[in-house]
Write an enzyme that holds these catalytic residues in place. Structure first.
Site, PDB file in Angstrom:
ATOM      1  N   CYS A 108      72.198  60.625  45.287  1.00  0.00           N
ATOM      2  CA  CYS A 108      71.827  61.600  44.248  1.00  0.00           C
ATOM      3  C   CYS A 108      71.148  62.813  44.861  1.00  0.00           C
ATOM      4  O   CYS A 108      70.198  63.360  44.292  1.00  0.00           O
ATOM      5  CB  CYS A 108      70.926  60.970  43.193  1.00  0.00           C
ATOM      6  SG  CYS A 108      71.745  59.723  42.203  1.00  0.00           S
ATOM      7  N   ASP A 153      57.582  64.733  42.444  1.00  0.00           N
ATOM      8  CA  ASP A 153      58.412  63.560  42.211  1.00  0.00           C
ATOM      9  C   ASP A 153      57.880  62.463  43.132  1.00  0.00           C
ATOM     10  O   ASP A 153      58.063  62.508  44.343  1.00  0.00           O
ATOM     11  CB  ASP A 153      59.871  63.912  42.525  1.00  0.00           C
ATOM     12  CG  ASP A 153      60.767  62.680  42.625  1.00  0.00           C
ATOM     13  OD1 ASP A 153      60.275  61.545  42.455  1.00  0.00           O
ATOM     14  OD2 ASP A 153      61.971  62.866  42.888  1.00  0.00           O
TER      15      ASP A 153
END
Lengths: 149, 405
Positions: free
Chosen positions: B363, B199
């Site tokens: 998140c 990511d």
């Protein structure tokens, strides 16, 4: 609560708003208003840990918000709490407006206008990070349910 | 080359506005970065000059739009040193890129197959794998995070085994700023035959990324954190990986031929780009990358680091600030807690002083649990931030403290 008390219509949210407006009128800039909001939150009776349940939790994102609804005869008592100071203060205001009112009074009162009048218009923004909108929605849903019964 | 943050800042129109009567100190770029005029112009130019649906134009506008879109793909490929544009899939964001891999690459995962994630993953690199695990019976293992905010590499190595199918790790943490040793981790993963997805949402912005040198199989990042538009993200996949993967969504653009009985799919990257592609956003992303590449990126990294160090230095004296993430190798992201105040309170007061920081779980709820908090406040620095922004932040924090004392 005695029957005699219940016979009287509860004082309307508008009366509580007038009181709040008087308090806020004395305050100057936003710093003073925020400090007052925070003070109101400090004066709010906290919920006990056993009342901070998932069922009583109102979905927020940044901060956690809880609401306990207690019907008393033909009106609704609300108690609320948050782990954030400013939100707690805003809850204190919301409860002064709504707690102890009849379903009709609750459903006919516009908190958004009231908050804007106090110079706290951002408080009820649509932002999910602030659980106040969700709390307001739950207060209104509880009032609707009581009105139907 | 060198880097002048004031000159760069002047190219971002939004940064000259005021918020609550104060100059804006925008310290939330790790969530979404602002856009330079060049990006805005490129998107407007596409809409006002070269806009049409791509890949089917016999006409001039269609050809120009196609060239813009495919040109963006080439730019992205060069930006992350991919083998070529055929390895670049445009998605609507990094989230979709990871969902694509979990859904398509993960389609043949078997019960008991293992997926290795870390405790510091963004939900975007966690939930798609959880969904895959629930669908296939695969098992997720987590690499623990140390107190200083680094990955426990010994624990990581111990998790790897022949059942490990996928190792999905954040290159640079959006909460802690930690830059993980992903090349080393990818090498270890390869030894057991696992695929590696990185990511790169934060890392692609702040570091020079060479996907081939990193030794991974997939790399995902978004446009909007990279000074580009929302609505576009990138999945880089090694050609042989992409070729072996079934489509993710069905529709136009991704097919070779369609009859009422049978569909054959086109080759990558088109196979994974069902529907009308984002030509305006692609033009914006290309402009963002071109703009960034014209800067001295190592000077930018040094500038961001200097801002972080300066801020940390000023906060060091305070005994009521807890910092999350002090790994030696980290970017300019400062997650913190002001004792006696909720992160939400802090962000709200800072906003009144024109300072934009984030508050919440970012998140990354499992990471919050790891550090025993429900939320943190986060200031993240980008190339257009200045010493004045950093000082405005610390000054506003000093003011905020008086509200909650």
């Amino acid at each position: 609560m005695t029957a005699a008390v219940l016979e009287h219509a509860p004082s309307p949210p508008e009366a509580a708003l007038a009181e709040l407006a008087e308090e806020f009128e004395l305050l100057g800039d936003w710093e003073e208003r925020y400090r007052h909001v925070i003070d109101l939150g400090r004066e709010l009776q906290p919920l006990s840990p056993v009342e901070r349940t998932d069922a009583n939790k109102v979905r927020g994102c940044a901060s956690q918000v809880w609401l306990v609804t207690e019907p008393q005869g033909d009106r609704l008592q609300f108690r609320g709490d948050s782990d954030a100071h400013i939100v707690r203060g805003l809850i204190a205001i919301l409860l002064r407006l709504y707690s102890g009112r009849s379903p009709d009074q609750i459903l006919n009162f516009d908190a958004k206008v009231a908050f804007a009048g106090l110079g706290l218009s951002g408080a009820l923004s649509t932002q999910r990070s602030n659980g106040l909108n969700a709390m307001l929605a739950r207060i209104r849903a509880d009032a609707e349910r009581l009105a139907e019964n | 080359m060198s880097f002048d943050p004031y000159a760069a800042r002047a190219e971002f129109p939004i940064l000259s506005r005021q918020v609550n009567g104060r100059p804006l100190a925008y310290l939330d770029s790790a969530a979404s970065a602002q856009k330079p005029q060049a990006v805005i112009d490129a998107m407007v130019r596409t809409m006002t000059h070269s806009y049409a649906n791509v890949h089917r134009g016999i006409h001039t506008l269609g050809n120009e739009a196609t060239e813009a879109y495919e040109g963006a793909r080439e730019t992205v490929a060069r930006f992350i040193k991919a083998a070529g544009p055929h390895e670049i899939v445009f998605t609507k964001g990094a989230t979709e890129a990871i969902n694509l891999v979990a859904s398509s690459f993960g389609r043949d995962f078997q019960p008991g197959d293992e997926i290795v994630l870390t405790e510091m993953e963004h939900h975007a690199n966690l939930v798609p794998w959880r969904m895959l695990a629930e669908r296939t019976g695969a098992v997720i293992r987590y690499v623990p995070v140390t107190e200083e905010g680094a990955l426990d590499l010994a624990a990581f190595r111990a998790l790897l085994n022949p059942r490990t199918r996928m190792v999905a790790v954040v290159h640079m943490s959006n909460v802690l700023g930690t830059v993980n040793p992903v090349a080393e981790m990818a090498a270890a993963a390869r030894e057991v035959g696992a695929a590696v997805l990185l990511d790169g949402c934060q890392a692609a912005v702040h570091a020079e990324v060479d996907v081939q040198a990193l030794g991974c199989d997939f790399y995902a990042f978004s446009g909007h954190k990279l000074y580009g538009p929302t609505g576009i993200g990138v999945l880089w996949g090694k050609a042989e990986r992409l070729e072996a993967m079934p489509p993710y969504q069905g529709g136009g653009e991704m097919i070779e031929s369609v009859s009422l009985e049978r569909v054959t799919y086109g080759p990558p990257p088109g196979r994974f780009e069902a529907g009308t592609p984002q030509v305006i956003e692609a033009a914006g992303l290309k402009a963002a990358i071109d703009w960034l590449q014209a800067q001295d990126r190592s000077a930018i990294a040094a500038h961001e680091r200097a801002l972080y160090d300066h801020t940390l230095e000023r906060l060091r004296g305070a005994n009521d600030i807890r910092i999350f993430g002090e790994a030696p190798d980290k970017g300019a992201i400062l997650s913190f807690e002001l004792q006696g105040a909720h992160a939400h309170d802090v962000a709200q007061i800072l906003d009144r002083y024109g300072v934009a920081v984030r508050a919440g779980t970012h998140c990354a709820e499992p990471l919050m649990h790891r550090f025993g908090v429900t939320s943190t406040a986060r200031a993240s620095f980008a190339l257009y931030n200045t010493r004045e922004d950093a000082d405005a932040f610390v000054d506003a924090l000093d003011k905020a403290r008086t509200f909650f004392a």
